[in-house]
Write a protein that holds these residues in place. Structure first.
Motif, PDB file in Angstrom:
ATOM      1  N   ILE A   1      -0.630  13.912   4.114  1.00 35.25           N
ATOM      2  CA  ILE A   1      -0.200  12.559   3.762  1.00 35.25           C
ATOM      3  C   ILE A   1       0.467  11.888   4.950  1.00 35.25           C
ATOM      4  CG2 ILE A   1       1.428  11.232   2.352  1.00 35.25           C
ATOM      5  CD1 ILE A   1      -0.816  12.084   0.654  1.00 35.25           C
ATOM      6  N   VAL A   2       1.330  12.632   5.650  1.00 38.68           N
ATOM      7  CA  VAL A   2       2.017  12.084   6.815  1.00 38.68           C
ATOM      8  C   VAL A   2       1.014  11.679   7.888  1.00 38.68           C
ATOM      9  CG1 VAL A   2       3.566  12.625   8.737  1.00 38.68           C
ATOM     10  CG2 VAL A   2       4.177  13.323   6.424  1.00 38.68           C
ATOM     11  N   GLU A   3       0.066  12.551   8.176  1.00 40.82           N
ATOM     12  CA  GLU A   3      -0.933  12.232   9.203  1.00 40.82           C
ATOM     13  C   GLU A   3      -1.781  11.032   8.800  1.00 40.82           C
ATOM     14  OE1 GLU A   3      -1.384  13.465  12.424  1.00 40.82           O
ATOM     15  OE2 GLU A   3       0.626  14.039  11.803  1.00 40.82           O
ATOM     16  N   THR A   4      -2.128  10.937   7.512  1.00 47.08           N
ATOM     17  CA  THR A   4      -2.913   9.799   7.029  1.00 47.08           C
ATOM     18  C   THR A   4      -2.144   8.500   7.207  1.00 47.08           C
ATOM     19  OG1 THR A   4      -4.066  11.174   5.402  1.00 47.08           O
ATOM     20  CG2 THR A   4      -4.067   8.807   5.016  1.00 47.08           C
ATOM     21  N   LEU A   5      -0.862   8.512   6.864  1.00 43.00           N
ATOM     22  CA  LEU A   5      -0.044   7.308   7.022  1.00 43.00           C
ATOM     23  C   LEU A   5       0.059   6.897   8.485  1.00 43.00           C
ATOM     24  CD1 LEU A   5       2.905   7.970   4.526  1.00 43.00           C
ATOM     25  CD2 LEU A   5       0.928   6.486   4.202  1.00 43.00           C
ATOM     26  N   LYS A   6       0.239   7.868   9.361  1.00 45.74           N
ATOM     27  CA  LYS A   6       0.366   7.551  10.787  1.00 45.74           C
ATOM     28  C   LYS A   6      -0.923   6.973  11.355  1.00 45.74           C
ATOM     29  CE  LYS A   6       2.435  10.676  13.350  1.00 45.74           C
ATOM     30  NZ  LYS A   6       2.781  12.027  13.855  1.00 45.74           N
ATOM     31  N   LEU A   7      -2.062   7.374  10.805  1.00 45.21           N
ATOM     32  CA  LEU A   7      -3.343   6.821  11.243  1.00 45.21           C
ATOM     33  C   LEU A   7      -3.582   5.426  10.668  1.00 45.21           C
ATOM     34  CD1 LEU A   7      -5.638   9.979  10.898  1.00 45.21           C
ATOM     35  CD2 LEU A   7      -4.993   8.835  13.023  1.00 45.21           C
ATOM     36  N   MET A   8      -3.105   5.199   9.445  1.00 44.75           N
ATOM     37  CA  MET A   8      -3.398   3.952   8.743  1.00 44.75           C
ATOM     38  C   MET A   8      -2.465   2.813   9.116  1.00 44.75           C
ATOM     39  SD  MET A   8      -3.353   3.308   4.628  1.00 44.75           S
ATOM     40  CE  MET A   8      -1.556   3.341   4.564  1.00 44.75           C
ATOM     41  N   LEU A   9      -1.191   3.085   9.254  1.00 47.43           N
ATOM     42  CA  LEU A   9      -0.199   2.031   9.402  1.00 47.43           C
ATOM     43  C   LEU A   9      -0.405   1.117  10.612  1.00 47.43           C
ATOM     44  CD1 LEU A   9       3.073   3.835   8.257  1.00 47.43           C
ATOM     45  CD2 LEU A   9       1.967   1.884   7.163  1.00 47.43           C
ATOM     46  N   PRO A  10      -0.851   1.634  11.789  1.00 44.67           N
ATOM     47  CA  PRO A  10      -1.007   0.727  12.932  1.00 44.67           C
ATOM     48  C   PRO A  10      -1.892  -0.477  12.664  1.00 44.67           C
ATOM     49  CG  PRO A  10      -1.064   2.987  13.678  1.00 44.67           C
ATOM     50  CD  PRO A  10      -1.057   3.041  12.177  1.00 44.67           C
ATOM     51  N   ALA A  11      -2.877  -0.342  11.762  1.00 40.49           N
ATOM     52  CA  ALA A  11      -3.764  -1.465  11.469  1.00 40.49           C
ATOM     53  C   ALA A  11      -3.040  -2.609  10.768  1.00 40.49           C
ATOM     54  CB  ALA A  11      -4.934  -0.985  10.602  1.00 40.49           C
ATOM     55  N   TYR A  12      -1.908  -2.327  10.147  1.00 41.47           N
ATOM     56  CA  TYR A  12      -1.181  -3.328   9.382  1.00 41.47           C
ATOM     57  C   TYR A  12       0.050  -3.878  10.098  1.00 41.47           C
ATOM     58  CZ  TYR A  12      -3.925  -1.702   5.380  1.00 41.47           C
ATOM     59  OH  TYR A  12      -4.956  -1.372   4.534  1.00 41.47           O
ATOM     60  N   LEU A  13       0.444  -3.267  11.216  1.00 37.04           N
ATOM     61  CA  LEU A  13       1.723  -3.604  11.833  1.00 37.04           C
ATOM     62  C   LEU A  13       1.815  -5.062  12.263  1.00 37.04           C
ATOM     63  CD1 LEU A  13       2.413  -0.436  14.021  1.00 37.04           C
ATOM     64  CD2 LEU A  13       3.404  -1.022  11.799  1.00 37.04           C
ATOM     65  N   GLU A  14       0.766  -5.570  12.869  1.00 36.43           N
ATOM     66  CA  GLU A  14       0.822  -6.929  13.403  1.00 36.43           C
ATOM     67  C   GLU A  14       0.933  -7.971  12.301  1.00 36.43           C
ATOM     68  OE1 GLU A  14      -1.176  -9.202  17.232  1.00 36.43           O
ATOM     69  OE2 GLU A  14      -2.208  -7.534  16.255  1.00 36.43           O
ATOM     70  N   GLU A  15       0.565  -7.604  11.070  1.00 35.32           N
ATOM     71  CA  GLU A  15       0.634  -8.525   9.947  1.00 35.32           C
ATOM     72  C   GLU A  15       1.984  -8.479   9.246  1.00 35.32           C
ATOM     73  OE1 GLU A  15      -2.682  -7.845   7.386  1.00 35.32           O
ATOM     74  OE2 GLU A  15      -4.074  -7.638   9.054  1.00 35.32           O
ATOM     75  N   GLY A  16       2.881  -7.657   9.762  1.00 29.70           N
ATOM     76  CA  GLY A  16       4.192  -7.530   9.146  1.00 29.70           C
ATOM     77  C   GLY A  16       4.344  -6.181   8.478  1.00 29.70           C
ATOM     78  N   THR A  17       5.553  -5.880   8.058  1.00 26.74           N
ATOM     79  CA  THR A  17       5.839  -4.588   7.447  1.00 26.74           C
ATOM     80  C   THR A  17       5.076  -4.439   6.143  1.00 26.74           C
ATOM     81  OG1 THR A  17       8.046  -4.579   8.401  1.00 26.74           O
ATOM     82  CG2 THR A  17       7.649  -3.096   6.544  1.00 26.74           C
TER      83      THR A  17
END
Length: 334
Positions: free
Chosen positions: A230-246
């Protein structure tokens, strides 16, 4: 109720294996110190620390083993640390964060073990002490054990051949010539306020190469993804959303097919929070942009999910020990 200091049985196994190899009466020595004889089967359990230290001291004295603590420390590996501590280190974005995790959870290795980081000009010391044991003659046998694990942690980031600039011992112990020969260019200091290893502060911002090589035990029930996955999945997924805000925890949980409570529980099982994972994703994005592009620092901040550049600089320094500008300058000197 009086607290009984405890240590993990794992840390006694190297001493026992040395004694077994030379044909010493190991079981009798363990029994004399009122320790269980079947340590191999109980290595993950906790044992009373002070009898353990007395066992080591008695064994060294009766068997005439020189540098007993050092020889045992050489048989301890990074894998001997608790799995949860190794998981936190594996998912730490920088060496600085990994060392902070190790300090915070040190008492889970020995219940009276304290670890902390001291800053000194251009170096830092990773210090440790066993509370209430100051002045004990057999303290020296624990000193190498205390120092070897910070060394192993730094080597996860700096490479397997990394050596500290200096090593300190709380006891009057001083390594002999043969031991010193294995640590070229390392200065040794005795009678220190604590045991410690010293390293340049420039290493604190080293990024983490170890998450991919971390293989947890598969002891969880069920066939679903593990907490580590789960941790690895989140770390892979989150960068795609960062520029759009938290991206909110509830949104992430929904994407992962979990309830927010379940996601929080899975992360808490590893000693992490969603904020930890989000901060790691932001830092890894920012450090990559600073290292590999010429983007202005303010644009790096926005691309990493920060709306306030000052907040970005403070968060970056908290994780790496250096400012974004200093990080960029140092990374281009390598």
């Amino acid at each position: 109720m009086t607290s009984i200091p405890l240590t993990r049985g794992q840390f006694l196994l190297p001493f026992v294996s040395i004694l077994d190899e030379i044909g010493a009466p190991t079981e009798a020595l363990l029994g004399k110190s009122r320790l269980p004889s079947s340590l191999a089967e109980k290595s993950e359990l906790y044992l009373p620390l002070l009898p353990a230290l007395r066992f080591v001291e008695t064994a060294q004295r009766t068997q005439g083993i020189e540098e007993f603590g050092y020889l045992a420390a050489q048989r301890l590996h990074y894998s001997h640390m608790r799995e949860k501590t190794r998981a936190l280190i594996a998912h730490a974005p920088t060496l600085l964060v990994a060392l902070r995790h190790a300090c915070y959870w040190a008492s889970r290795e020995d219940t009276i073990l304290s670890m902390w980081i001291e800053h000194d000009v251009d170096h830092v010391r990773v210090c440790s002490t066993l509370s209430g044991t100051g002045g004990m003659l057999h303290l020296k046998y624990a000193q190498w054990i205390q120092n070897i694990f910070p060394i192993h942690i730094v080597r996860q980031f700096a490479g397997p051949d990394w050596m500290p600039t200096a090593i300190g011992f709380e006891s009057a112990y001083s390594p002999g010539p043969d031991t010193r020969s294995h640590w070229p260019n390392v200065r040794f200091h005795s009678n220190q306020p604590a045991a410690w290893v010293s390293l340049p502060d420039t290493l604190l911002s080293l990024s983490n190469p170890s998450a991919a090589s971390f293989v947890p035990s598969r002891s969880q029930e069920g066939d679903g993804p593990s907490d580590y996955d789960i941790v690895e999945t989140l770390k892979l997924m989150l960068p795609a959303y960062l520029e759009e805000g938290t991206i909110a925890l509830a949104d992430v949980a929904d994407i992962a097919g979990l309830s927010p409570r379940t996601l929080q529980r899975k992360l808490a099982h590893l000693g992490l929070t969603y904020s930890d994972i989000l901060e790691t994703a932001r830092y890894e994005t920012a450090s990559r942009l600073l290292r590999d592009t010429d983007c202005r620092i303010i644009d790096v901040a926005f691309s990493s999910g920060y709306t306030d550049p000052a907040h970005f600089s403070r968060a970056f320094r908290r994780i790496s020990g250096t400012t974004p500008r200093q990080f960029r300058e140092r990374s281009r000197l390598i």
